[in-house]
Design a protein around this motif. Structure first.
Motif, mmCIF file in Angstrom:
data_model
loop_
_atom_site.group_PDB
_atom_site.id
_atom_site.type_symbol
_atom_site.label_atom_id
_atom_site.label_comp_id
_atom_site.label_asym_id
_atom_site.label_seq_id
_atom_site.Cartn_x
_atom_site.Cartn_y
_atom_site.Cartn_z
ATOM 1 N N SER A 178 -1.042 3.676 -2.358
ATOM 2 C CA SER A 178 -1.172 2.973 -3.639
ATOM 3 C C SER A 178 -2.561 2.397 -3.819
ATOM 4 O O SER A 178 -2.970 2.084 -4.935
ATOM 5 C CB SER A 178 -0.137 1.846 -3.724
ATOM 6 O OG SER A 178 -0.488 0.785 -2.857
ATOM 7 N N GLU A 179 -3.307 2.249 -2.718
ATOM 8 C CA GLU A 179 -4.664 1.665 -2.757
ATOM 9 C C GLU A 179 -4.643 0.295 -3.427
ATOM 10 O O GLU A 179 -5.553 -0.066 -4.173
ATOM 11 C CB GLU A 179 -5.639 2.605 -3.480
ATOM 12 C CG GLU A 179 -5.832 3.944 -2.813
ATOM 13 C CD GLU A 179 -6.527 3.869 -1.462
ATOM 14 O OE1 GLU A 179 -7.022 2.794 -1.114
ATOM 15 O OE2 GLU A 179 -6.564 4.893 -0.753
ATOM 16 N N ASP B 299 0.810 -1.215 0.000
ATOM 17 C CA ASP B 299 0.000 0.000 0.000
ATOM 18 C C ASP B 299 0.846 1.269 0.000
ATOM 19 O O ASP B 299 0.298 2.374 -0.012
ATOM 20 C CB ASP B 299 -0.921 0.023 1.219
ATOM 21 C CG ASP B 299 -1.986 -1.055 1.150
ATOM 22 O OD1 ASP B 299 -2.482 -1.311 0.040
ATOM 23 O OD2 ASP B 299 -2.314 -1.642 2.190
ATOM 24 N N LEU B 300 2.182 1.130 0.013
ATOM 25 C CA LEU B 300 3.069 2.280 0.133
ATOM 26 C C LEU B 300 3.783 2.568 -1.179
ATOM 27 O O LEU B 300 3.986 1.681 -2.009
ATOM 28 C CB LEU B 300 4.114 2.016 1.229
ATOM 29 C CG LEU B 300 3.571 1.681 2.619
ATOM 30 C CD1 LEU B 300 4.711 1.218 3.520
ATOM 31 C CD2 LEU B 300 2.852 2.875 3.232
ATOM 32 N N PHE B 301 4.175 3.830 -1.337
ATOM 33 C CA PHE B 301 5.036 4.231 -2.454
ATOM 34 C C PHE B 301 6.473 4.323 -1.936
ATOM 35 O O PHE B 301 6.743 5.049 -0.980
ATOM 36 C CB PHE B 301 4.602 5.582 -3.021
ATOM 37 C CG PHE B 301 3.329 5.528 -3.824
ATOM 38 C CD1 PHE B 301 3.299 4.917 -5.063
ATOM 39 C CD2 PHE B 301 2.163 6.084 -3.323
ATOM 40 C CE1 PHE B 301 2.130 4.867 -5.806
ATOM 41 C CE2 PHE B 301 0.992 6.047 -4.058
ATOM 42 C CZ PHE B 301 0.961 5.435 -5.306
ATOM 43 N N LYS B 302 7.382 3.596 -2.584
ATOM 44 C CA LYS B 302 8.777 3.545 -2.153
ATOM 45 C C LYS B 302 9.660 4.263 -3.162
ATOM 46 O O LYS B 302 9.480 4.114 -4.376
ATOM 47 C CB LYS B 302 9.230 2.084 -2.020
ATOM 48 C CG LYS B 302 10.605 1.906 -1.388
ATOM 49 C CD LYS B 302 10.904 0.420 -1.159
ATOM 50 C CE LYS B 302 12.226 0.223 -0.441
ATOM 51 N NZ LYS B 302 12.509 -1.219 -0.195
ATOM 52 N N THR B 303 10.621 5.026 -2.658
ATOM 53 C CA THR B 303 11.528 5.763 -3.527
ATOM 54 C C THR B 303 12.744 4.908 -3.880
ATOM 55 O O THR B 303 12.969 3.844 -3.300
ATOM 56 C CB THR B 303 12.004 7.064 -2.845
ATOM 57 O OG1 THR B 303 12.765 6.728 -1.684
ATOM 58 C CG2 THR B 303 10.825 7.926 -2.434
ATOM 59 N N THR B 304 13.537 5.394 -4.811
ATOM 60 C CA THR B 304 14.686 4.617 -5.285
ATOM 61 C C THR B 304 15.803 4.534 -4.255
ATOM 62 O O THR B 304 16.687 3.685 -4.370
ATOM 63 C CB THR B 304 15.243 5.229 -6.583
ATOM 64 O OG1 THR B 304 15.541 6.617 -6.360
ATOM 65 C CG2 THR B 304 14.223 5.115 -7.712
ATOM 66 N N ASP B 305 15.781 5.404 -3.234
ATOM 67 C CA ASP B 305 16.838 5.354 -2.217
ATOM 68 C C ASP B 305 16.379 4.659 -0.939
ATOM 69 O O ASP B 305 17.030 4.764 0.099
ATOM 70 C CB ASP B 305 17.355 6.761 -1.905
ATOM 71 C CG ASP B 305 16.309 7.634 -1.217
ATOM 72 O OD1 ASP B 305 15.140 7.206 -1.123
ATOM 73 O OD2 ASP B 305 16.665 8.742 -0.771
ATOM 74 N N GLY B 306 15.244 3.947 -1.018
ATOM 75 C CA GLY B 306 14.806 3.150 0.118
ATOM 76 C C GLY B 306 13.892 3.864 1.092
ATOM 77 O O GLY B 306 13.477 3.275 2.094
ATOM 78 N N ILE C 151 -13.097 10.303 -3.633
ATOM 79 C CA ILE C 151 -13.247 9.570 -2.382
ATOM 80 C C ILE C 151 -11.975 8.787 -2.040
ATOM 81 O O ILE C 151 -11.555 8.728 -0.886
ATOM 82 C CB ILE C 151 -14.448 8.605 -2.454
ATOM 83 C CG1 ILE C 151 -15.752 9.398 -2.626
ATOM 84 C CG2 ILE C 151 -14.530 7.737 -1.212
ATOM 85 C CD1 ILE C 151 -16.124 10.248 -1.444
ATOM 86 N N ARG C 152 -11.363 8.166 -3.034
ATOM 87 C CA ARG C 152 -10.206 7.307 -2.771
ATOM 88 C C ARG C 152 -9.127 7.595 -3.822
ATOM 89 O O ARG C 152 -9.228 7.152 -4.965
ATOM 90 C CB ARG C 152 -10.623 5.836 -2.819
ATOM 91 C CG ARG C 152 -9.587 4.862 -2.240
ATOM 92 C CD ARG C 152 -10.084 3.428 -2.319
ATOM 93 N NE ARG C 152 -11.294 3.235 -1.567
ATOM 94 C CZ ARG C 152 -11.341 2.964 -0.261
ATOM 95 N NH1 ARG C 152 -10.239 2.839 0.418
ATOM 96 N NH2 ARG C 152 -12.507 2.792 0.350
ATOM 97 N N GLN C 153 -8.099 8.347 -3.416
ATOM 98 C CA GLN C 153 -7.073 8.778 -4.361
ATOM 99 C C GLN C 153 -5.676 8.368 -3.893
ATOM 100 O O GLN C 153 -5.455 8.027 -2.731
ATOM 101 C CB GLN C 153 -7.141 10.297 -4.537
ATOM 102 C CG GLN C 153 -8.476 10.760 -5.132
ATOM 103 C CD GLN C 153 -8.315 12.002 -5.964
ATOM 104 O OE1 GLN C 153 -7.848 13.022 -5.478
ATOM 105 N NE2 GLN C 153 -8.672 11.918 -7.229
ATOM 106 N N HIS C 154 -4.740 8.421 -4.845
ATOM 107 C CA HIS C 154 -3.348 8.095 -4.514
ATOM 108 C C HIS C 154 -2.667 9.228 -3.750
ATOM 109 O O HIS C 154 -1.739 8.978 -2.983
ATOM 110 C CB HIS C 154 -2.551 7.813 -5.786
ATOM 111 C CG HIS C 154 -2.942 6.550 -6.485
ATOM 112 N ND1 HIS C 154 -3.082 5.354 -5.825
ATOM 113 C CD2 HIS C 154 -3.216 6.295 -7.800
ATOM 114 C CE1 HIS C 154 -3.423 4.407 -6.698
ATOM 115 N NE2 HIS C 154 -3.519 4.950 -7.887
#
Length: 428
Positions: free
Chosen positions: A263-264, A218-225, A276-279
């Motif tokens: 990320s839903e 459910d999370l957005f992860k960046t390229t540096d961790g 109602i439900r967005q990123h």
């Protein structure tokens, strides 16, 4: 995270409460691995003691020129080192296996939480406000916003894909006004301290608030961790991680207006229309750090603070006590506030969640090692953490549009927001 000593002492209590959340018995596997872990630790410690004693004796034997004894002791040290390595590997494997299970197990529901498998088991605690009556068929926020030229889903999709929106003009100002109004209420009236914390955090911060490891998808992860926060609860709560606080300095009350990113992943096909439900969305978060004795009262207070925003905006809502099967992972008790949206279901209307206020007890504090010390005592104990939306700004915008719509397509501005809108009384 759970207290292993308490689990060993009363495994039936843990299994009974996890069963209320729909889980099978967990303690047999946990206790078996725990026994393996403690046995490996005992073997390692005994081998270390044997190695240390033999090492000291080697020097004595050599001083006495007893080569045979010295050689025997050196062999004993070698055997002990091998046992230390073997037991250490077994200990590490058992600890990893134990962590994999226990880190994925949710908090125990409070005794006051009703039983139930899903939202149908939730209990209405109260309702507030008269539902608006229209002399025309009410529209939903998408139709209203697009007709006003201030809500653009297609433009957002061209650059970012689905579940994004572009707000323009008076609607963009209305969203800003809502966030500022909420912050002013919570800081000026409710005693929360406005806090601007990072929206990028490392994995240990998300582990502390129980988003990891179970909800990584459910999370957005960046390229540096690093990770983008799904809510500023993560940043605010972690401000007390690895701290020992004094009881007399509690409660600590913090609020933040921040962008949130989700990320839903588990909501495919749900609420694909509208805001109602967005990123990406804005939310005003409330976080309290309290003593164990005061957390239940603080939970009621926090929920009342969130309700105060809805009441000031004159938006009808209801308070729901969530059942055991519908609560979030870290919560021991949760109230949801559901606002009335008259444009939903083709104008038939529906209540939709706009805030969730949870008492997590010491569940998150154990993961963060956040403690408090009573005045005059040396011993410490874990703090209790609470969090709630005060409110989700985008959903509040939706509620204002749908409840304050006029027959000509304009939107009446709620009285408390007029100063934040530069004196504007209607949008359109």
């Amino acid at each position: 995270m759970h207290d292993l000593k308490a689990l060993r002492d009363n495994p039936a209590h843990f299994d009974a409460n996890w069963a209320r959340r729909g889980l099978d018995a967990q303690t047999p596997a946990l206790l078996d691995i725990d026994n393996q872990l403690r046995a490996a630790m005992t073997r390692r410690m005994e081998a270390e003691a044997q190695r240390n004693a033999a090492s000291k004796a080697i020097g004595i034997a050599k001083a006495q020129k007893n080569d045979a004894e010295a050689n025997r002791l050196m062999a004993e040290v070698a055997d002990a080192k091998a046992m230390i390595e073997q037991a250490g590997q077994a200990e590490a494997a058992a600890q990893a296996a134990l962590d994999r299970i226990i880190h994925a197990l949710p908090n125990l529901p409070d005794a006051a939480v009703p039983d139930g498998e899903d939202e149908t088991g939730n209990v209405t605690i109260k309702t507030w406000g008269a539902l608006p009556q229209f002399s025309f068929q009410p529209k939903d926020h998408v139709a209203l916003g697009e007709a006003l030229g201030g809500m653009d889903f297609e433009g957002a999709a061209r650059m970012s894909g689905a579940r994004f929106v572009v707000l323009r003009g008076q609607l963009a100002r209305l969203e800003r006004a809502l966030g500022q109004f909420m912050l002013d209420q919570h800081t000026g009236q409710n005693g929360y301290v406005e806090t601007n914390a990072p929206v990028l955090v490392r994995d240990h911060a998300l582990f502390g608030t129980s988003n990891l490891p179970k909800f990584e998808e459910d999370l957005f992860k960046t390229t540096d961790g690093r990770y983008l926060i799904p809510t500023s609860e993560v940043s605010l709560t972690n401000l007390v991680r690895e701290q020992i606080l004094d009881d007399e300095h509690l409660p600590i009350r913090m609020t933040a207006l921040s962008p949130c990113f989700r990320s839903e992943a588990g909501s495919a096909g749900r609420d694909t229309r509208g805001m109602i439900r967005q990123h990406q969305f804005w939310k005003v978060e409330l976080v309290s750090i309290t003593t164990p004795e005061t957390s239940d009262a603080e939970h009621e207070r926090m929920t009342t603070c969130a309700e105060g925003i809805l009441e000031a905006l004159k938006l009808p809502y209801r308070r729901m006590l969530l059942c055991a099967g519908d609560m979030g992972f870290a919560a021991r008790r949760t109230y949801d506030l559901e606002v009335w949206l008259p444009g939903q279901n083709d104008g038939a209307g529906a209540y939709r969640e706009i805030s969730s206020c949870s008492n997590c007890g010491d569940f998150q504090a154990r993961r963060m090692d956040a403690r408090t010390r009573p005045k005059g005592e040396k011993a410490t104990r874990f703090v209790h953490t609470l969090n709630g939306s005060g409110l989700a700004v985008g959903r509040t915008l939706v509620a204002v549009l749908e409840n304050y719509q006029q027959e000509d397509g304009t939107i009446k501005v709620p009285d408390v927001l007029i100063p934040y809108m530069g004196g504007l009384t209607h949008i359109g």
